[in-house]
Design a protein around this motif. Sequence first.
Motif, PDB file in Angstrom:
ATOM      1  N   GLU A 229      -9.794  26.774   2.802  1.00  0.00           N
ATOM      2  CA  GLU A 229     -10.997  27.594   2.716  1.00  0.00           C
ATOM      3  C   GLU A 229     -12.234  26.723   2.547  1.00  0.00           C
ATOM      4  O   GLU A 229     -13.254  26.954   3.160  1.00  0.00           O
ATOM      5  CB  GLU A 229     -10.881  28.571   1.545  1.00  0.00           C
ATOM      6  CG  GLU A 229     -11.957  29.625   1.573  1.00  0.00           C
ATOM      7  CD  GLU A 229     -11.781  30.664   0.479  1.00  0.00           C
ATOM      8  OE1 GLU A 229     -12.804  31.156  -0.016  1.00  0.00           O
ATOM      9  OE2 GLU A 229     -10.632  30.968   0.128  1.00  0.00           O
ATOM     10  N   SER A 230     -12.137  25.675   1.714  1.00  0.00           N
ATOM     11  CA  SER A 230     -13.313  24.855   1.487  1.00  0.00           C
ATOM     12  C   SER A 230     -13.656  24.018   2.731  1.00  0.00           C
ATOM     13  O   SER A 230     -14.812  23.767   2.995  1.00  0.00           O
ATOM     14  CB  SER A 230     -13.136  23.998   0.240  1.00  0.00           C
ATOM     15  OG  SER A 230     -12.708  22.716   0.531  1.00  0.00           O
ATOM     16  N   ARG A 231     -12.666  23.643   3.510  1.00  0.00           N
ATOM     17  CA  ARG A 231     -12.936  22.899   4.745  1.00  0.00           C
ATOM     18  C   ARG A 231     -13.732  23.742   5.731  1.00  0.00           C
ATOM     19  O   ARG A 231     -14.561  23.239   6.457  1.00  0.00           O
ATOM     20  CB  ARG A 231     -11.618  22.463   5.394  1.00  0.00           C
ATOM     21  CG  ARG A 231     -11.389  20.966   5.286  1.00  0.00           C
ATOM     22  CD  ARG A 231     -10.362  20.484   6.276  1.00  0.00           C
ATOM     23  NE  ARG A 231      -9.135  21.248   6.244  1.00  0.00           N
ATOM     24  CZ  ARG A 231      -8.096  20.983   5.474  1.00  0.00           C
ATOM     25  NH1 ARG A 231      -8.125  19.990   4.631  1.00  0.00           N
ATOM     26  NH2 ARG A 231      -7.005  21.720   5.532  1.00  0.00           N
ATOM     27  N   SER A 232     -13.484  25.048   5.725  1.00  0.00           N
ATOM     28  CA  SER A 232     -14.167  25.905   6.690  1.00  0.00           C
ATOM     29  C   SER A 232     -15.658  26.044   6.387  1.00  0.00           C
ATOM     30  O   SER A 232     -16.406  26.582   7.178  1.00  0.00           O
ATOM     31  CB  SER A 232     -13.503  27.282   6.751  1.00  0.00           C
ATOM     32  OG  SER A 232     -13.720  27.959   5.532  1.00  0.00           O
ATOM     33  N   LEU A 233     -16.112  25.551   5.220  1.00  0.00           N
ATOM     34  CA  LEU A 233     -17.530  25.637   4.871  1.00  0.00           C
ATOM     35  C   LEU A 233     -18.332  24.456   5.420  1.00  0.00           C
ATOM     36  O   LEU A 233     -19.554  24.450   5.329  1.00  0.00           O
ATOM     37  CB  LEU A 233     -17.706  25.704   3.348  1.00  0.00           C
ATOM     38  CG  LEU A 233     -17.097  26.915   2.647  1.00  0.00           C
ATOM     39  CD1 LEU A 233     -17.449  26.893   1.166  1.00  0.00           C
ATOM     40  CD2 LEU A 233     -17.536  28.213   3.278  1.00  0.00           C
TER      41      LEU A 233
ATOM     42  N   GLU B 220     -19.342  21.480  -1.214  1.00  0.00           N
ATOM     43  CA  GLU B 220     -18.355  22.185  -0.383  1.00  0.00           C
ATOM     44  C   GLU B 220     -18.578  21.916   1.112  1.00  0.00           C
ATOM     45  O   GLU B 220     -17.886  22.478   1.950  1.00  0.00           O
ATOM     46  CB  GLU B 220     -18.426  23.697  -0.640  1.00  0.00           C
ATOM     47  CG  GLU B 220     -18.104  24.097  -2.064  1.00  0.00           C
ATOM     48  CD  GLU B 220     -16.710  23.692  -2.508  1.00  0.00           C
ATOM     49  OE1 GLU B 220     -15.771  23.764  -1.693  1.00  0.00           O
ATOM     50  OE2 GLU B 220     -16.553  23.311  -3.678  1.00  0.00           O
ATOM     51  N   GLY B 221     -19.598  21.121   1.434  1.00  0.00           N
ATOM     52  CA  GLY B 221     -19.841  20.777   2.834  1.00  0.00           C
ATOM     53  C   GLY B 221     -20.891  21.632   3.518  1.00  0.00           C
ATOM     54  O   GLY B 221     -21.119  21.499   4.724  1.00  0.00           O
TER      55      GLY B 221
ATOM     56  N   GLU C  82     -17.775  32.468  -7.715  1.00  0.00           N
ATOM     57  CA  GLU C  82     -18.478  33.670  -7.249  1.00  0.00           C
ATOM     58  C   GLU C  82     -19.265  33.379  -5.969  1.00  0.00           C
ATOM     59  O   GLU C  82     -19.246  34.172  -5.022  1.00  0.00           O
ATOM     60  CB  GLU C  82     -19.426  34.200  -8.332  1.00  0.00           C
ATOM     61  CG  GLU C  82     -18.714  34.885  -9.477  1.00  0.00           C
ATOM     62  CD  GLU C  82     -19.646  35.228 -10.635  1.00  0.00           C
ATOM     63  OE1 GLU C  82     -19.395  36.247 -11.280  1.00  0.00           O
ATOM     64  OE2 GLU C  82     -20.617  34.476 -10.886  1.00  0.00           O
ATOM     65  N   LEU C  83     -19.944  32.239  -5.928  1.00  0.00           N
ATOM     66  CA  LEU C  83     -20.691  31.850  -4.724  1.00  0.00           C
ATOM     67  C   LEU C  83     -19.746  31.703  -3.531  1.00  0.00           C
ATOM     68  O   LEU C  83     -20.004  32.229  -2.451  1.00  0.00           O
ATOM     69  CB  LEU C  83     -21.399  30.506  -4.932  1.00  0.00           C
ATOM     70  CG  LEU C  83     -22.796  30.476  -5.509  1.00  0.00           C
ATOM     71  CD1 LEU C  83     -23.307  29.047  -5.536  1.00  0.00           C
ATOM     72  CD2 LEU C  83     -23.750  31.364  -4.758  1.00  0.00           C
ATOM     73  N   LEU C  84     -18.660  30.973  -3.747  1.00  0.00           N
ATOM     74  CA  LEU C  84     -17.717  30.713  -2.659  1.00  0.00           C
ATOM     75  C   LEU C  84     -17.007  31.976  -2.199  1.00  0.00           C
ATOM     76  O   LEU C  84     -16.770  32.167  -0.994  1.00  0.00           O
ATOM     77  CB  LEU C  84     -16.698  29.643  -3.072  1.00  0.00           C
ATOM     78  CG  LEU C  84     -17.285  28.254  -3.361  1.00  0.00           C
ATOM     79  CD1 LEU C  84     -16.198  27.291  -3.769  1.00  0.00           C
ATOM     80  CD2 LEU C  84     -18.079  27.742  -2.174  1.00  0.00           C
ATOM     81  N   SER C  85     -16.687  32.882  -3.128  1.00  0.00           N
ATOM     82  CA  SER C  85     -16.011  34.103  -2.696  1.00  0.00           C
ATOM     83  C   SER C  85     -16.965  35.014  -1.930  1.00  0.00           C
ATOM     84  O   SER C  85     -16.568  35.700  -0.999  1.00  0.00           O
ATOM     85  CB  SER C  85     -15.329  34.827  -3.856  1.00  0.00           C
ATOM     86  OG  SER C  85     -16.266  35.459  -4.673  1.00  0.00           O
ATOM     87  N   ALA C  86     -18.263  35.003  -2.299  1.00  0.00           N
ATOM     88  CA  ALA C  86     -19.272  35.779  -1.545  1.00  0.00           C
ATOM     89  C   ALA C  86     -19.363  35.242  -0.115  1.00  0.00           C
ATOM     90  O   ALA C  86     -19.401  36.019   0.850  1.00  0.00           O
ATOM     91  CB  ALA C  86     -20.627  35.710  -2.234  1.00  0.00           C
ATOM     92  N   ILE C  87     -19.379  33.927   0.028  1.00  0.00           N
ATOM     93  CA  ILE C  87     -19.430  33.317   1.352  1.00  0.00           C
ATOM     94  C   ILE C  87     -18.158  33.668   2.118  1.00  0.00           C
ATOM     95  O   ILE C  87     -18.204  34.098   3.269  1.00  0.00           O
ATOM     96  CB  ILE C  87     -19.620  31.785   1.258  1.00  0.00           C
ATOM     97  CG1 ILE C  87     -21.019  31.470   0.737  1.00  0.00           C
ATOM     98  CG2 ILE C  87     -19.382  31.126   2.627  1.00  0.00           C
ATOM     99  CD1 ILE C  87     -21.249  30.017   0.408  1.00  0.00           C
TER     100      ILE C  87
END
Length: 132
Positions: free
Chosen positions: A6-10, A35-36, A121-126
Amino acid sequence: MVDADESRSLNGLKVLVVDDSKTIRRTAETLLTKEGCEVYTAVDGFDALSKVADHHPDIIFVDIMMPRLDGYQTCALIKHNKVFRSTPVIMLSSKDGLFDRARGRIVGSEQYLTKPFTRDELLSAIGAHVKS
């Protein structure tokens, strides 16, 4: 927890953070850059509108309480533009009120986060609003 896939996709995801608080802008920028993401920041709604036009962000985080042009007005203007209508807008507020959430929905925001927000929270919103 966010897994590695998931973090790579950012990587390269363009995020605009609009807040009159330097602390909030810096915090979000630091978390998302790690997170990129490509992070752009704006201090108010007018600043945000020019950054949206210049950078075409994939997702926008907008504080509600700002001078000159507040978050509701900023979101409404973004959502009334044919080019940016489908760009997800997440409202940020230090108040966790039902009225604020409802008003955010009315102007077209996808989600509402209460400050201070966490990295997750930020990452789950994205993750919820941006197709990778």
